[in-house]
Design a protein around this motif. Structure first.
Motif, mmCIF file in Angstrom:
data_model
loop_
_atom_site.group_PDB
_atom_site.id
_atom_site.type_symbol
_atom_site.label_atom_id
_atom_site.label_comp_id
_atom_site.label_asym_id
_atom_site.label_seq_id
_atom_site.Cartn_x
_atom_site.Cartn_y
_atom_site.Cartn_z
ATOM 1 N N TRP A 57 -12.801 -44.862 -16.517
ATOM 2 C CA TRP A 57 -13.785 -43.877 -16.054
ATOM 3 C C TRP A 57 -13.145 -42.883 -15.082
ATOM 4 N N THR A 78 -21.671 -38.644 -11.890
ATOM 5 C CA THR A 78 -20.283 -39.106 -11.796
ATOM 6 C C THR A 78 -19.864 -39.175 -10.339
ATOM 7 N N HIS A 89 -25.361 -45.337 -13.954
ATOM 8 C CA HIS A 89 -24.145 -44.961 -14.688
ATOM 9 C C HIS A 89 -24.474 -44.145 -15.935
ATOM 10 N N ASP A 91 -22.072 -42.391 -19.240
ATOM 11 C CA ASP A 91 -20.725 -42.280 -19.797
ATOM 12 C C ASP A 91 -20.190 -40.858 -19.666
#
Length: 300
Positions: A57, A78, A89, A91
């Motif tokens: 990540w 992020t 969270h 992606d």
């Protein structure tokens, strides 16, 4: 090949911009030979990885911010996750960039363009240039499709002690004009008053619309077995009793939590303390029903 790149690569989780390599005297031909040999990987036309395999990540965040270059910052969820936020969270990596920058899109990276002062919002953690938690949260909340999710994020960053409602209110003023600013100001005032979840914010909204007094929130109480508890919402009643409203989220429906909540309710209740419960869904979809029941219990 010069070995100067290794220290920089270590500081950036193995991710380097081509411009950085040029500044270190490493030509594009040498970079191409490393890529051809399978020792490096070209991530974007502007960025290479000096490691192989699936990116972490943080490596993806480095790739996004180095690809954009300039004053670009890791932003949005992020950034808040990098600051320590849990439970939110995504992606997709969010990179905040100056509106004037021009570059190619990158899969899995959202470039958020703004004319705001990025230097003022900048904070470095672990070498990674981040948006500070307050502007990161507010800008994401303002542009997220769901206003409820935006308010929920503001409650979460305060509840998880990444910032305070007062600091968010100060940042809200600096970000003017900002979409949904009035809604966020009301929510943050409730959070400063003790609301720790979206459901507790819904209680405040319900009370304003129904003309009910705002509750005291997160009041510390000692139950009948001597254990310290914090109640969600409390109102003093005209007859001297206290009305307590506990708000149940989805996890409260699990058998184990449900039984724990029943025991908690019994032990908090007393001759001068009435404890009732509702669900977060009721507050969201049927607040008039909750209002009716609170009034029937003596709340005016």
């Amino acid at each position: 090949m010069s070995r100067d790149w290794r220290g920089l690569a270590a500081a950036q989780d193995g991710i380097l911009a081509r411009r950085q390599l040029r500044e270190l005297g490493i030509s594009r031909h040498r970079v191409a030979s490393q890529v051809m040999a399978g020792r490096w990987v070209e991530l974007t036309p502007r960025v290479v990885a000096t490691v192989t395999g699936t990116l972490t990540w943080e490596q993806r965040a480095w790739a996004g911010v180095l690809h954009a270059g300039g004053t670009a910052l890791v932003g949005g969820l992020t950034a808040t996750e990098k600051h320590g936020l849990s439970g939110w969270h995504r992606d997709e990596i969010t990179i905040v960039v100056d509106d004037e920058l021009s570059f190619e899109p990158v899969d899995g990276v959202r470039f958020f363009r703004t004319r705001r002062d990025l230097a003022r919002m900048r904070q470095v953690r672990g070498g990674l240039p981040l948006c500070r938690v307050e502007p990161a949260a507010l800008l994401w909340a303002a542009h997220e499709r769901s206003a409820r999710s935006g308010q929920g994020l503001l409650a979460a960053v305060v509840q998880q002690r990444l910032t305070t409602a007062s600091d968010l209110l100060d940042e809200l003023e600096r970000q003017r004009p900002l979409r949904r600013a009035r809604m966020f100001r009301t929510a943050l005032e409730d959070i400063r008053g003790g609301a720790q979840s979206m459901a507790e914010l819904d209680v405040g909204r319900m009370c304003r619309r129904a003309g009910l007094p705002l509750p005291r929130r997160q009041v510390k109480r000692r139950d009948s077995v001597g254990r310290s508890r914090y109640t969600d919402c409390e109102w003093p009643l005209p007859d001297g009793r206290v009305l307590v409203l506990e708000v149940d989220g989805g996890f409260h429906m699990d058998v184990e939590h449900w039984e724990d909540d029943l025991a908690r309710q019994r032990r908090l209740a007393s001759a001068d303390r009435v404890v009732v419960r509702c669900t977060a869904r009721e507050l969201r979809d049927e607040p008039q029903t909750v209002v009716r029941d609170l009034r029937a219990l003596g709340l005016r």
